[in-house]
Write a protein that holds these residues in place. Structure first.
Motif, PDB file in Angstrom:
ATOM      1  N   LEU A  51      -0.697   5.865   2.961  1.00 57.64           N
ATOM      2  CA  LEU A  51      -1.737   6.584   2.305  1.00 57.64           C
ATOM      3  C   LEU A  51      -2.685   5.820   1.508  1.00 57.64           C
ATOM      4  CD1 LEU A  51      -0.093   9.709   0.875  1.00 57.64           C
ATOM      5  CD2 LEU A  51      -1.572   9.706   2.756  1.00 57.64           C
ATOM      6  N   ASP A  52      -2.338   4.530   0.835  1.00 56.20           N
ATOM      7  CA  ASP A  52      -3.276   3.706  -0.029  1.00 56.20           C
ATOM      8  C   ASP A  52      -3.638   2.532   0.599  1.00 56.20           C
ATOM      9  OD1 ASP A  52      -3.201   5.886  -1.718  1.00 56.20           O
ATOM     10  OD2 ASP A  52      -1.607   5.120  -2.948  1.00 56.20           O
ATOM     11  N   ASP A  53      -2.754   1.803   1.410  1.00 53.46           N
ATOM     12  CA  ASP A  53      -2.946   0.583   1.778  1.00 53.46           C
ATOM     13  C   ASP A  53      -2.476   0.173   3.208  1.00 53.46           C
ATOM     14  OD1 ASP A  53      -3.188  -0.454  -0.836  1.00 53.46           O
ATOM     15  OD2 ASP A  53      -1.153  -0.344  -1.428  1.00 53.46           O
ATOM     16  N   ALA A  54      -2.477   0.866   3.972  1.00 56.53           N
ATOM     17  CA  ALA A  54      -2.134   0.666   5.486  1.00 56.53           C
ATOM     18  C   ALA A  54      -3.051  -0.223   6.284  1.00 56.53           C
ATOM     19  CB  ALA A  54      -1.779   1.977   6.174  1.00 56.53           C
ATOM     20  N   ILE A  55      -4.428   0.024   6.214  1.00 57.86           N
ATOM     21  CA  ILE A  55      -5.528  -0.545   6.985  1.00 57.86           C
ATOM     22  C   ILE A  55      -6.142  -1.907   6.034  1.00 57.86           C
ATOM     23  CG2 ILE A  55      -7.398   0.105   8.276  1.00 57.86           C
ATOM     24  CD1 ILE A  55      -6.694   3.040   7.902  1.00 57.86           C
ATOM     25  N   PRO A  56      -6.023  -3.050   6.643  1.00 57.65           N
ATOM     26  CA  PRO A  56      -6.691  -4.154   6.026  1.00 57.65           C
ATOM     27  C   PRO A  56      -8.218  -3.998   6.489  1.00 57.65           C
ATOM     28  CG  PRO A  56      -5.153  -4.869   7.825  1.00 57.65           C
ATOM     29  CD  PRO A  56      -5.043  -3.588   8.000  1.00 57.65           C
ATOM     30  N   ILE A  57      -9.034  -4.421   5.570  1.00 54.18           N
ATOM     31  CA  ILE A  57     -10.324  -4.525   5.969  1.00 54.18           C
ATOM     32  C   ILE A  57     -10.725  -6.008   6.156  1.00 54.18           C
ATOM     33  CG2 ILE A  57     -12.654  -4.036   5.186  1.00 54.18           C
ATOM     34  CD1 ILE A  57     -11.804  -1.838   3.472  1.00 54.18           C
ATOM     35  N   ARG A  63      -7.248  -3.559   1.392  1.00 54.06           N
ATOM     36  CA  ARG A  63      -6.426  -2.645   2.370  1.00 54.06           C
ATOM     37  C   ARG A  63      -6.809  -1.213   1.608  1.00 54.06           C
ATOM     38  NH1 ARG A  63      -2.668  -5.370   5.126  1.00 54.06           N
ATOM     39  NH2 ARG A  63      -1.808  -3.598   5.660  1.00 54.06           N
ATOM     40  N   VAL A  64      -7.038  -0.536   2.552  1.00 48.55           N
ATOM     41  CA  VAL A  64      -7.311   1.168   2.207  1.00 48.55           C
ATOM     42  C   VAL A  64      -5.980   1.882   3.168  1.00 48.55           C
ATOM     43  CG1 VAL A  64      -9.462   1.076   1.813  1.00 48.55           C
ATOM     44  CG2 VAL A  64      -8.769   1.402   4.052  1.00 48.55           C
ATOM     45  N   GLY A  65      -5.908   3.059   2.913  1.00 53.48           N
ATOM     46  CA  GLY A  65      -4.946   3.719   3.566  1.00 53.48           C
ATOM     47  C   GLY A  65      -5.541   4.704   4.477  1.00 53.48           C
ATOM     48  N   ILE A  66      -5.110   5.883   4.881  1.00 59.33           N
ATOM     49  CA  ILE A  66      -5.441   6.796   5.711  1.00 59.33           C
ATOM     50  C   ILE A  66      -6.001   7.736   4.697  1.00 59.33           C
ATOM     51  CG2 ILE A  66      -3.939   6.387   7.552  1.00 59.33           C
ATOM     52  CD1 ILE A  66      -2.272   9.073   6.894  1.00 59.33           C
ATOM     53  N   ASP A  67      -5.661   7.906   3.624  1.00 58.07           N
ATOM     54  CA  ASP A  67      -6.425   8.912   2.614  1.00 58.07           C
ATOM     55  C   ASP A  67      -7.747   8.813   2.838  1.00 58.07           C
ATOM     56  OD1 ASP A  67      -6.237  11.056   0.818  1.00 58.07           O
ATOM     57  OD2 ASP A  67      -6.099   9.748  -0.982  1.00 58.07           O
ATOM     58  N   PRO A  68      -8.629   7.848   2.401  1.00 58.77           N
ATOM     59  CA  PRO A  68     -10.048   7.872   2.639  1.00 58.77           C
ATOM     60  C   PRO A  68     -10.552   8.138   4.076  1.00 58.77           C
ATOM     61  CG  PRO A  68      -9.167   5.637   2.285  1.00 58.77           C
ATOM     62  CD  PRO A  68      -8.076   6.408   2.002  1.00 58.77           C
ATOM     63  N   LYS A 130      -5.872   4.515  -6.360  1.00 60.73           N
ATOM     64  CA  LYS A 130      -4.565   4.783  -5.520  1.00 60.73           C
ATOM     65  C   LYS A 130      -3.341   5.282  -6.214  1.00 60.73           C
ATOM     66  CE  LYS A 130      -5.782   0.350  -3.012  1.00 60.73           C
ATOM     67  NZ  LYS A 130      -6.306   0.724  -1.608  1.00 60.73           N
ATOM     68  N   PRO A 131      -3.658   6.528  -6.128  1.00 62.72           N
ATOM     69  CA  PRO A 131      -2.459   7.414  -7.032  1.00 62.72           C
ATOM     70  C   PRO A 131      -1.297   7.287  -6.484  1.00 62.72           C
ATOM     71  CG  PRO A 131      -3.767   8.966  -5.631  1.00 62.72           C
ATOM     72  CD  PRO A 131      -4.578   7.391  -5.442  1.00 62.72           C
ATOM     73  N   ASN A 132      -1.051   7.150  -5.219  1.00 55.68           N
ATOM     74  CA  ASN A 132       0.500   7.179  -4.792  1.00 55.68           C
ATOM     75  C   ASN A 132       1.136   5.958  -4.984  1.00 55.68           C
ATOM     76  OD1 ASN A 132      -0.086   9.707  -2.772  1.00 55.68           O
ATOM     77  ND2 ASN A 132      -1.716   8.389  -2.139  1.00 55.68           N
ATOM     78  N   ARG A 133       0.281   4.849  -5.025  1.00 55.21           N
ATOM     79  CA  ARG A 133       1.096   3.627  -5.767  1.00 55.21           C
ATOM     80  C   ARG A 133       1.514   3.832  -7.022  1.00 55.21           C
ATOM     81  NH1 ARG A 133       3.528   0.497  -2.387  1.00 55.21           N
ATOM     82  NH2 ARG A 133       2.230   0.055  -0.591  1.00 55.21           N
ATOM     83  N   ARG A 134       0.610   4.520  -7.840  1.00 56.62           N
ATOM     84  CA  ARG A 134       0.767   4.943  -9.251  1.00 56.62           C
ATOM     85  C   ARG A 134       2.089   5.603  -9.265  1.00 56.62           C
ATOM     86  NH1 ARG A 134      -3.925   6.416 -10.347  1.00 56.62           N
ATOM     87  NH2 ARG A 134      -4.644   4.425 -11.314  1.00 56.62           N
ATOM     88  N   ASN A 135       2.193   6.560  -8.478  1.00 60.80           N
ATOM     89  CA  ASN A 135       3.431   7.507  -8.539  1.00 60.80           C
ATOM     90  C   ASN A 135       4.641   6.840  -8.029  1.00 60.80           C
ATOM     91  OD1 ASN A 135       1.758   9.632  -9.412  1.00 60.80           O
ATOM     92  ND2 ASN A 135       1.494  10.602  -7.633  1.00 60.80           N
ATOM     93  N   VAL A 136       4.556   6.147  -7.221  1.00 60.78           N
ATOM     94  CA  VAL A 136       5.828   5.531  -6.962  1.00 60.78           C
ATOM     95  C   VAL A 136       6.158   4.506  -7.801  1.00 60.78           C
ATOM     96  CG1 VAL A 136       6.831   3.567  -5.255  1.00 60.78           C
ATOM     97  CG2 VAL A 136       5.270   5.576  -4.317  1.00 60.78           C
ATOM     98  N   ALA A 137       5.426   3.857  -8.829  1.00 61.94           N
ATOM     99  CA  ALA A 137       5.520   3.155  -9.906  1.00 61.94           C
ATOM    100  C   ALA A 137       6.256   3.854 -10.769  1.00 61.94           C
ATOM    101  CB  ALA A 137       4.498   2.370 -10.282  1.00 61.94           C
TER     102      ALA A 137
END
Length: 152
Positions: A51-57, A63-68, A130-137
């Protein structure tokens, strides 16, 4: 190459991606976690990466994820992103994360969903926040700092 070979390559690549997304160097001591907790943590990390980091620019190294990407589709894209983000919250709830922490996690998902629904600016917000990274933390912090020892 046969069809079976290409499907094996794709599945192998997906497996490699999942393993990479689920592993981090600053892990809590995974040996101290039960198998159930390790599995939940790995799934949560993989979802956050997706969701937050899967796609490198290229060029800028960001990196962005599929969320945006999902938030480009009005309303339904943001709701789909929220549903996927809630997977991390559900994993945390199953592991016994305190209600106050769960409320903070849900708040992050809500802010992401509401702010992400604003045309154009919301998509840019989704790419940066990146809320999902924060929630995993938060989940990792709970697993590291709790006082009870898991039993299997």
């Amino acid at each position: 190459m046969s069809v079976d070979d290409s499907s094996t390559d794709v599945l192998g690549t997906l497996q490699d991606w999942f393993e990479e997304a689920a592993a981090r160097e600053d892990d809590p001591d995974l040996d101290a976690l039960s198998a159930r907790e390790r599995g939940a943590l790995k799934r949560s990390r993989a979802m956050a990466t997706l969701l937050d980091d899967a796609i490198p620019i290229p060029v800028i190294g960001y990196r962005v994820g599929i969320d945006p990407v999902l938030s480009i589709v009005p309303i339904s894209g943001d709701l789909a992103g929220a549903a996927l983000s809630m997977h991390i919250v559900a994993e945390a709830a199953r592991l016994g994360v305190p209600p106050k922490t769960l409320a903070l996690m849900i708040g992050d998902v809500a802010v992401d969903t509401v702010t992400g629904s604003v045309p154009v600016a919301g998509t840019l917000f989704d790419a940066v926040w990146k809320p999902n990274r924060r929630n995993v933390a938060r989940l990792e912090s709970y697993l590291e700092n709790r006082t009870d020892v898991p039993t299997e």
